[in-house]
Design a protein around this motif. Structure first.
Motif, mmCIF file in Angstrom:
data_model
loop_
_atom_site.group_PDB
_atom_site.id
_atom_site.type_symbol
_atom_site.label_atom_id
_atom_site.label_comp_id
_atom_site.label_asym_id
_atom_site.label_seq_id
_atom_site.Cartn_x
_atom_site.Cartn_y
_atom_site.Cartn_z
ATOM 1 N N VAL A 129 1.062 -1.076 0.010
ATOM 2 C CA VAL A 129 0.097 -0.098 -0.082
ATOM 3 C C VAL A 129 0.777 1.254 0.026
ATOM 4 O O VAL A 129 0.582 2.367 -0.696
ATOM 5 C CB VAL A 129 -1.019 -0.125 1.281
ATOM 6 N N LYS A 130 2.054 1.060 0.680
ATOM 7 C CA LYS A 130 2.863 2.345 0.928
ATOM 8 C C LYS A 130 3.214 2.758 -0.589
ATOM 9 O O LYS A 130 3.790 2.250 -1.368
ATOM 10 C CB LYS A 130 4.191 1.970 1.498
ATOM 11 N N GLY A 131 2.934 4.176 -0.621
ATOM 12 C CA GLY A 131 3.410 4.998 -1.825
ATOM 13 C C GLY A 131 2.385 5.017 -2.774
ATOM 14 O O GLY A 131 2.627 5.448 -3.955
ATOM 15 N N LEU A 132 1.326 3.926 -3.054
ATOM 16 C CA LEU A 132 0.603 3.855 -4.201
ATOM 17 C C LEU A 132 -0.580 4.694 -4.131
ATOM 18 O O LEU A 132 -0.787 5.221 -3.022
ATOM 19 C CB LEU A 132 0.012 2.319 -4.227
ATOM 20 N N THR A 133 -0.996 4.998 -5.321
ATOM 21 C CA THR A 133 -2.405 5.881 -5.241
ATOM 22 C C THR A 133 -3.848 5.187 -5.293
ATOM 23 O O THR A 133 -3.655 4.427 -5.979
ATOM 24 C CB THR A 133 -2.157 6.957 -6.414
ATOM 25 N N PHE A 134 -4.465 5.620 -4.673
ATOM 26 C CA PHE A 134 -5.764 5.488 -4.420
ATOM 27 C C PHE A 134 -6.951 6.337 -4.740
ATOM 28 O O PHE A 134 -6.807 7.476 -4.414
ATOM 29 C CB PHE A 134 -6.035 4.899 -2.833
ATOM 30 N N ILE B 249 -5.558 9.920 -3.420
ATOM 31 C CA ILE B 249 -5.644 11.089 -4.189
ATOM 32 C C ILE B 249 -7.059 11.820 -4.615
ATOM 33 O O ILE B 249 -6.997 13.021 -4.980
ATOM 34 C CB ILE B 249 -4.603 10.908 -5.245
ATOM 35 N N ALA B 250 -8.094 11.082 -4.502
ATOM 36 C CA ALA B 250 -9.480 11.581 -4.636
ATOM 37 C C ALA B 250 -10.477 10.906 -3.944
ATOM 38 O O ALA B 250 -10.383 9.473 -3.897
ATOM 39 C CB ALA B 250 -9.496 11.514 -6.537
ATOM 40 N N VAL B 251 -11.382 11.283 -3.574
ATOM 41 C CA VAL B 251 -12.562 10.685 -2.855
ATOM 42 C C VAL B 251 -14.001 11.655 -3.439
ATOM 43 O O VAL B 251 -13.816 12.781 -3.855
ATOM 44 C CB VAL B 251 -12.453 10.475 -1.456
ATOM 45 N N SER B 252 -14.844 10.648 -3.456
ATOM 46 C CA SER B 252 -16.340 11.345 -3.589
ATOM 47 C C SER B 252 -17.260 10.904 -2.666
ATOM 48 O O SER B 252 -17.086 9.860 -2.325
ATOM 49 C CB SER B 252 -16.757 11.384 -5.354
ATOM 50 N N ASN C 202 -6.354 15.586 -4.525
ATOM 51 C CA ASN C 202 -5.181 16.308 -4.203
ATOM 52 C C ASN C 202 -3.936 15.210 -4.632
ATOM 53 O O ASN C 202 -3.817 14.039 -4.077
ATOM 54 C CB ASN C 202 -4.788 16.153 -2.654
ATOM 55 N N PRO C 203 -3.354 15.570 -5.715
ATOM 56 C CA PRO C 203 -2.268 14.570 -6.237
ATOM 57 C C PRO C 203 -1.221 13.893 -5.481
ATOM 58 O O PRO C 203 -0.634 13.326 -5.692
ATOM 59 C CB PRO C 203 -1.654 15.372 -7.501
ATOM 60 N N GLN D 283 -10.209 8.698 -12.945
ATOM 61 C CA GLN D 283 -8.966 9.583 -12.886
ATOM 62 C C GLN D 283 -7.553 8.544 -12.724
ATOM 63 O O GLN D 283 -7.814 6.983 -12.374
ATOM 64 C CB GLN D 283 -9.034 9.953 -11.406
ATOM 65 N N GLU D 284 -6.362 8.476 -13.060
ATOM 66 C CA GLU D 284 -5.372 7.821 -13.138
ATOM 67 C C GLU D 284 -4.877 7.517 -11.782
ATOM 68 O O GLU D 284 -4.683 8.288 -10.941
ATOM 69 C CB GLU D 284 -4.182 8.432 -13.762
ATOM 70 N N CYS D 285 -4.734 6.217 -11.607
ATOM 71 C CA CYS D 285 -4.199 5.805 -9.972
ATOM 72 C C CYS D 285 -3.667 4.263 -10.112
ATOM 73 O O CYS D 285 -4.042 3.661 -11.157
ATOM 74 C CB CYS D 285 -5.571 6.003 -9.096
ATOM 75 N N ASP D 286 -3.387 3.978 -9.200
ATOM 76 C CA ASP D 286 -2.874 2.481 -8.950
ATOM 77 C C ASP D 286 -4.421 1.644 -8.639
ATOM 78 O O ASP D 286 -4.581 0.646 -9.090
ATOM 79 C CB ASP D 286 -1.923 2.252 -7.758
ATOM 80 N N VAL D 287 -4.992 2.333 -7.587
ATOM 81 C CA VAL D 287 -6.215 1.247 -7.188
ATOM 82 C C VAL D 287 -7.413 2.215 -7.162
ATOM 83 O O VAL D 287 -7.330 3.161 -6.393
ATOM 84 C CB VAL D 287 -5.724 0.613 -5.823
ATOM 85 N N LEU D 288 -8.303 1.757 -7.653
ATOM 86 C CA LEU D 288 -9.778 2.277 -7.630
ATOM 87 C C LEU D 288 -10.620 1.573 -6.730
ATOM 88 O O LEU D 288 -10.740 0.500 -7.024
ATOM 89 C CB LEU D 288 -10.213 2.505 -9.146
ATOM 90 N N ILE D 289 -11.278 2.121 -5.769
ATOM 91 C CA ILE D 289 -12.018 1.430 -4.919
ATOM 92 C C ILE D 289 -13.527 2.163 -5.080
ATOM 93 O O ILE D 289 -13.673 3.085 -4.207
ATOM 94 C CB ILE D 289 -11.712 1.596 -3.386
#
Ligand code: NAD
Length: 411
Positions: free
Chosen positions: A204-209, A233-236, A244-245, A280-286
């Motif tokens: 998880v450390k350092g990856l973007t979600f 980096i983004a929530v809705s 926030n990148p 949005q570009e990211c490692d993991v979309l939840i």
């Protein structure tokens, strides 16, 4: 495609991979029992109003049936049926000794006063009390219901059957609820994500979600990912989306939401168009809000490497195919959000034992169950040369089919 069609399609694909006999396949698909009751209550102004309540008990081969009760204007028998079936496979994937059920009342809870909700819950319980029970069917909260709703069901049920805390889970702690239950689904999402990432040599450390939905599940997942050094980096939520990148300060965002009831005007990020969040570009979309949000209209634009389905049924089958072809790895809902029902099981166990566990024990056991289930799913993926969704479905369906066959068909 509606939820029932999508769930049944996944089930049938799994049945085919497992080579299930057509008669067993049919028997596993048909619900054990469908209940529909009329619930009339006096409103606070004295006028009478009627609602329809449902409970679908899908399967009990592996144990008492388990699933939430939702209060929502769009509750309909088809959707309740799909969700009950999903619970059967989910409890089997998690390897907890339960079957599946789901229920609901077609109402708009925010338009009812607390005393009207209490009367409605008690009338519904009076209508179904003979058909639920500690070893029969154990309801829990879902959309539009909460720990207070469970407390009313417990109280009403106990009038008929004696004090029975284990008849519902998701109760207030003072009435036998489990420590750790509130965060359990989000925590399970994070344990599942960690197992998936480890498989790919990542952490998880350092990856973007990116997280859609900042309610119970989404906000707990965000908090725990942030604690582990993940960059959310983004929530809705229903009020809007914030980005926030460099990674949002999640504890500050949780406080902002508690204080203002909304994500709007958060000083630690910029507002963004919620429609762009899923792409949005990211490692993991939840996705942690609604069903069907990933569909053929947006699937080809998704830029995440992994999708962790915290919500139920967020990816429709067409999107599933598109994403698969793009190489996006999806951790499916019947595994990813099983942390809630797993800790519900721990609550039921504690009630039956009459002994309360420390929160640390709840969380450690949850991690053990989630990690074990992930490895069981991977084994099914190897055996059947399939993706994680089919790995989870074949795992769950196979366990239920085995239990059904072991019980025998003699009347
Ligand atoms: P919740 O009501 O606490 O939160 C839902 C969130 O989704 C809220 O933040 C809401 O604002 C947001 N939302 C609603 N519409 C939206 C939209 N159009 N765009 C963006 N956000 C939107 O619900 P929850 O308990 O967090 O459940 C979320 C999902 O997880 C549901 O699909 C539920 O079925 C599933 N789930 C929950 C649990 C559990 O234990 N709570 C367990 C398993 C699965």
């Amino acid at each position: 495609m509606n939820a029932l069609a999508a769930t049944s399609r996944n089930f049938k694909n799994a049945a085919r991979l497992l080579g299930l006999d057509a008669k067993i396949e049919k028997s596993l698909l048909i619900p054990f029992r469908e209940i529909k009751v009329e619930c009339t209550i006096p409103k606070d102004d004295g006028t009478l109003v009627s609602y329809v309540g449902f409970r679908v008990q899908h399967d009990n081969a592996r144990g008492p049936m388990k699933g939430g009760i939702r209060y929502h204007p769009e509750v309909d028998p088809d959707e309740v049926n799909a969700l009950a079936q999903l619970m059967t496979w989910k409890t089997a994937v998690a390897d907890i000794p339960y079957g599946g059920a789901k229920g609901g009342i077609g109402c708009t809870p925010r338009e009812l006063s607390k005393s009207e909700l209490e009367r409605l819950t008690r009338v519904f319980t009076q209508k179904i009390h003979d058909l639920i029970g500690i070893h029969t069917d154990v309801p829990a909260p879902d959309m539009g219901t909460n720990a207070q709703t469970m407390a009313w069901i417990l109280d009403e049920y106990s009038k008929f059957h004696g004090h029975s805390p284990a008849v519902v889970t998701g109760k207030p702690i003072d009435l036998g609820g489990s420590l750790g239950r509130e965060a359990a689904t989000g925590r399970g999402v994070v344990f599942g994500t960690e197992a998936l990432l480890a498989e790919h040599g990542k952490s998880v450390k350092g990856l973007t979600f990116v997280i859609q939905g900042f309610g119970n599940v989404g906000s707990w997942a965000a908090r725990l990912l942030h604690e582990r050094g993940g960059k959310v980096i983004a929530v809705s939520d229903i009020t809007g989306a914030v980005t926030n990148p460099n990674g949002l300060d999640i504890p500050a965002l949780v406080k902002h939401k508690e204080d203002t009831g909304s994500l709007l005007n958060f000083s630690g990020g910029d507002m963004m168009n919620p429609n762009e969040l899923l792409t949005q570009e990211c490692d993991v979309l939840i996705p942690s809000a609604l069903g069907g949000v990933l569909n053929r209209d947006n699937a080809s634009s998704v830029r995440a490497k992994f999708i962790v389905e915290a919500a139920n049924h967020p990816t429709d089958p067409e999107a599933d195919e598109i994403l698969s072809k793009k190489g996006v790895i999806i951790l499916p809902d019947i595994y990813a959000n099983a942390g809630g029902v797993t800790v519900s099981y721990f609550e039921w166990v504690q009630n039956i034992q009459g002994f309360m566990w420390e929160e640390e024990k709840v969380n450690n056991e949850l991690q053990r169950y989630m990690t074990r289930a992930f490895h069981n799913i991977k084994n099914m993926c190897k055996t059947h040369d399939c993706n994680l969704r089919m790995g989870a479905f074949t795992l769950g369906v196979n366990r239920v089919a085995r239990a059904t066959l072991l019980r025998g068909w003699e009347a």
